[in-house]
Design a protein around this motif. Sequence first.
Motif, PDB file in Angstrom:
ATOM      1  N   ARG A  39      13.328 -22.789  46.630  1.00 17.41           N
ATOM      2  CA  ARG A  39      13.454 -21.499  45.823  1.00 17.41           C
ATOM      3  C   ARG A  39      13.430 -21.651  44.426  1.00 17.41           C
ATOM      4  NH1 ARG A  39      17.391 -17.443  44.779  1.00 17.41           N
ATOM      5  NH2 ARG A  39      16.285 -15.646  44.499  1.00 17.41           N
ATOM      6  N   ILE A  85      10.849 -20.432  41.460  1.00 19.57           N
ATOM      7  CA  ILE A  85      11.031 -19.679  40.216  1.00 19.57           C
ATOM      8  C   ILE A  85      10.734 -20.421  39.160  1.00 19.57           C
ATOM      9  CG2 ILE A  85      13.262 -18.991  39.010  1.00 19.57           C
ATOM     10  CD1 ILE A  85      14.723 -18.450  41.756  1.00 19.57           C
ATOM     11  N   LYS A 135       6.968 -20.016  38.738  1.00 16.70           N
ATOM     12  CA  LYS A 135       6.794 -18.395  38.210  1.00 16.70           C
ATOM     13  C   LYS A 135       6.894 -18.216  36.847  1.00 16.70           C
ATOM     14  CE  LYS A 135       8.322 -15.300  41.803  1.00 16.70           C
ATOM     15  NZ  LYS A 135       9.128 -14.177  42.018  1.00 16.70           N
ATOM     16  N   ALA A 168       4.054 -17.422  33.859  1.00 19.72           N
ATOM     17  CA  ALA A 168       4.259 -16.259  33.028  1.00 19.72           C
ATOM     18  C   ALA A 168       4.409 -16.767  31.852  1.00 19.72           C
ATOM     19  CB  ALA A 168       5.814 -15.828  33.223  1.00 19.72           C
ATOM     20  N   VAL A 171       0.507 -17.535  30.761  1.00 15.81           N
ATOM     21  CA  VAL A 171      -0.407 -16.367  30.817  1.00 15.81           C
ATOM     22  C   VAL A 171       0.022 -15.545  29.204  1.00 15.81           C
ATOM     23  CG1 VAL A 171      -0.588 -14.106  31.499  1.00 15.81           C
ATOM     24  CG2 VAL A 171      -0.606 -15.709  33.255  1.00 15.81           C
ATOM     25  N   PHE A 172       1.318 -15.535  28.839  1.00 18.15           N
ATOM     26  CA  PHE A 172       1.787 -14.948  27.582  1.00 18.15           C
ATOM     27  C   PHE A 172       0.946 -15.874  26.516  1.00 18.15           C
ATOM     28  CE2 PHE A 172       4.571 -15.336  23.988  1.00 18.15           C
ATOM     29  CZ  PHE A 172       4.567 -13.901  23.536  1.00 18.15           C
ATOM     30  N   LEU A 200      -2.597 -15.070  26.515  1.00 19.11           N
ATOM     31  CA  LEU A 200      -3.138 -13.743  26.069  1.00 19.11           C
ATOM     32  C   LEU A 200      -2.585 -13.676  24.626  1.00 19.11           C
ATOM     33  CD1 LEU A 200      -1.953 -11.347  28.866  1.00 19.11           C
ATOM     34  CD2 LEU A 200      -4.105 -12.073  28.289  1.00 19.11           C
ATOM     35  N   MET A 234      18.802 -14.437  37.827  1.00 18.63           N
ATOM     36  CA  MET A 234      17.942 -13.521  37.041  1.00 18.63           C
ATOM     37  C   MET A 234      17.264 -12.402  38.049  1.00 18.63           C
ATOM     38  SD  MET A 234      17.468 -13.879  33.898  1.00 18.63           S
ATOM     39  CE  MET A 234      17.088 -15.030  32.609  1.00 18.63           C
ATOM     40  N   ALA A 285      14.786 -10.601  38.291  1.00 14.90           N
ATOM     41  CA  ALA A 285      13.298 -10.648  38.536  1.00 14.90           C
ATOM     42  C   ALA A 285      13.150 -11.461  39.632  1.00 14.90           C
ATOM     43  CB  ALA A 285      12.537 -10.949  37.357  1.00 14.90           C
ATOM     44  N   ASP A 286      14.149 -12.756  39.765  1.00 14.67           N
ATOM     45  CA  ASP A 286      13.753 -13.574  40.846  1.00 14.67           C
ATOM     46  C   ASP A 286      14.381 -13.379  42.246  1.00 14.67           C
ATOM     47  OD1 ASP A 286      12.779 -15.088  38.807  1.00 14.67           O
ATOM     48  OD2 ASP A 286      14.845 -15.800  38.206  1.00 14.67           O
ATOM     49  N   THR A 287      15.053 -12.044  42.195  1.00 18.04           N
ATOM     50  CA  THR A 287      15.713 -11.567  43.497  1.00 18.04           C
ATOM     51  C   THR A 287      14.895 -10.428  44.019  1.00 18.04           C
ATOM     52  OG1 THR A 287      17.165 -10.308  42.536  1.00 18.04           O
ATOM     53  CG2 THR A 287      18.059 -12.174  43.020  1.00 18.04           C
ATOM     54  N   ILE A 288      13.827 -10.079  43.442  1.00 20.97           N
ATOM     55  CA  ILE A 288      13.067  -8.850  43.805  1.00 20.97           C
ATOM     56  C   ILE A 288      11.784  -9.292  44.593  1.00 20.97           C
ATOM     57  CG2 ILE A 288      11.631  -7.091  42.997  1.00 20.97           C
ATOM     58  CD1 ILE A 288      13.750  -6.609  40.932  1.00 20.97           C
ATOM     59  N   LYS A 333       6.350 -10.778  35.715  1.00 21.46           N
ATOM     60  CA  LYS A 333       5.879 -10.864  34.318  1.00 21.46           C
ATOM     61  C   LYS A 333       4.543 -11.035  33.916  1.00 21.46           C
ATOM     62  CE  LYS A 333      10.118 -12.755  32.194  1.00 21.46           C
ATOM     63  NZ  LYS A 333      10.802 -13.864  31.599  1.00 21.46           N
ATOM     64  N   VAL A 334       3.756 -11.927  34.634  1.00 23.72           N
ATOM     65  CA  VAL A 334       2.461 -12.064  34.422  1.00 23.72           C
ATOM     66  C   VAL A 334       1.595 -10.557  34.464  1.00 23.72           C
ATOM     67  CG1 VAL A 334       0.103 -13.128  35.644  1.00 23.72           C
ATOM     68  CG2 VAL A 334       2.360 -14.677  35.590  1.00 23.72           C
ATOM     69  N   TYR A 358       2.364  -8.590  31.261  1.00 19.60           N
ATOM     70  CA  TYR A 358       1.951  -9.131  29.969  1.00 19.60           C
ATOM     71  C   TYR A 358       0.256  -8.791  30.111  1.00 19.60           C
ATOM     72  CZ  TYR A 358       5.717 -12.211  28.939  1.00 19.60           C
ATOM     73  OH  TYR A 358       7.081 -12.654  28.464  1.00 19.60           O
ATOM     74  N   MET A 377       3.191  -7.510  23.438  1.00 21.25           N
ATOM     75  CA  MET A 377       3.622  -8.533  24.419  1.00 21.25           C
ATOM     76  C   MET A 377       4.637  -9.526  23.710  1.00 21.25           C
ATOM     77  SD  MET A 377       0.004 -10.150  25.844  1.00 21.25           S
ATOM     78  CE  MET A 377      -0.337 -10.729  23.844  1.00 21.25           C
ATOM     79  N   THR A 378       4.811  -9.298  22.229  1.00 19.75           N
ATOM     80  CA  THR A 378       5.733 -10.085  21.751  1.00 19.75           C
ATOM     81  C   THR A 378       6.945  -9.493  21.727  1.00 19.75           C
ATOM     82  OG1 THR A 378       4.228 -10.786  20.082  1.00 19.75           O
ATOM     83  CG2 THR A 378       6.529 -11.262  19.611  1.00 19.75           C
ATOM     84  N   ALA A 399       8.360 -10.106  25.395  1.00 21.04           N
ATOM     85  CA  ALA A 399       8.750 -11.622  25.558  1.00 21.04           C
ATOM     86  C   ALA A 399      10.017 -11.691  24.747  1.00 21.04           C
ATOM     87  CB  ALA A 399       7.909 -12.599  24.976  1.00 21.04           C
TER      88      ALA A 399
END
Lengths: 298, 170
Positions: A5, A9, A12, A16, A19-20, A23, B1, B3-6, B59-60, B63, B89-90, B93
């Motif tokens: 896990r 993470i 992931k 991200a 990609v940031f 872009l 975090m 986001a990591d539990t969803i 997140k991907v 953005y 985007m900034t 972030a």
Amino acid sequence: MVGNRGKSIQVKRQRARFVFILLFLVAFGLFFSSRNNNSMMNGPQAVVEDVAASVLQYLTMPLRGLESVSSTLSDRFKAHKQNEDLRQELARLSDIESRANALTHKLNSLETILSVEAGSGVPQQKIAARAVSESNGPFVRSALINAGSKKGVKFGDAVMTVNGLYGHVVRAGNNSSRVLKLEDLNSRIAVMSERSQARAILTGNNSRKPGLSFIADDADWQVGDVVVTSGDDGVLPAALPVGIVGKTPNDLYQVDLFVHQNFVDWVWVYPFQKTSPPEADAVPDLAEELTAVECGTP
Amino acid sequence: MLADTITPIRARAYALQGGLAMLVLVTLSAVNLNLIGTPLSFLFVPLILVYLWPRGADKVLSYCLLFGCGILFDVLTGTAIGFWALIFMTGLAVIQPTLMNREATFNVSWVGFITWMSIWAAILLGLNFISAKELDIVNFIIQICIAILVFPFVYAIRVYVRSLIISEAD
């Protein structure tokens, strides 16, 4: 389990981040490439603006209604005074009109006698359009109008309101055009004083009152002078009304634009045949032609 | 975090909700209003949504959607292409990691937004000062004030839509 896990993470987050950065770099590249007018983005931008103009046209309808209600309300308070002023102005203008007609006839006859074709410089054809979106932000002052190349709008054409010059076209799509307003930081227009014919450049500064620059030392500019386009740049027609000269607290000249006297809804575009430089409109060299004739070559 | 539990599907759905709301806000912000001779524009209003971006969103995708909305906003407002995409985007972030696990009340969110706008304004004004460009400072401050005043409305709409989605899910 927990290790897997944690790994996913981590992946992931890395994805991200990648990609940031990607872009961000693309946006940065686009930002720098689109800072000049001949950007590769002009074509796609015009297409998106075409679509946006048609959407915004419907979206702004209720807002324009609200604006006209607010404008009607404020006009009602001034109606009586305005009516009186307008009557006086009408009487004054009727006299000026008859004088102007007489002068036009006289000028035409003189031009015919001298065989010159001066003209007024102001084009007769007008293309009506609606300003569907106006950007009055701190970075840029521009507007989107719902008329494009299909109606004959071209890059550089002057855009007017009933009050005066509004700006010029910087991008023309099929059904919409982007207008750079006179106040924009990148706007430069050749102007002159209607009274003294003194020349200057109207320089946008992202405020409501653009400045006058490149003024010659002996140029006769005064506060209250009416500013019109000079046509010296060969890009805009001459004699289009721009505004009234004022002064900043630093004693620099600025122009109170006529266009700010009312909110902008309808505009018209003046299609204008620009004066092309001699290099672009070159006449074949006479000496070369004569040599060719003598040698018998076509 | 958080986001990591969803679950990934839910995270993507959050991002799409944010993207859709952003699209609406960007389109509405491109329209300006003239009331009694005073032009009002809502240029900085989309920044509210960057601040209120769904916390658990993918997140991907976030953005990518903000990049697209930024480009669209650039085209609509006539700014140099990429400008708003960079800011959106900034903004995300910078904002997301600081607010990730906090379910803040309205007052805290509003104060947070005002602080963020102030920092952002200070940076832009500093850059403007360095590059000697003539940014219309009065207009800039007015735009920031408009965004701060509009914040409660956007927040209320967000809460309302969220409650609708939650009741639908139940």
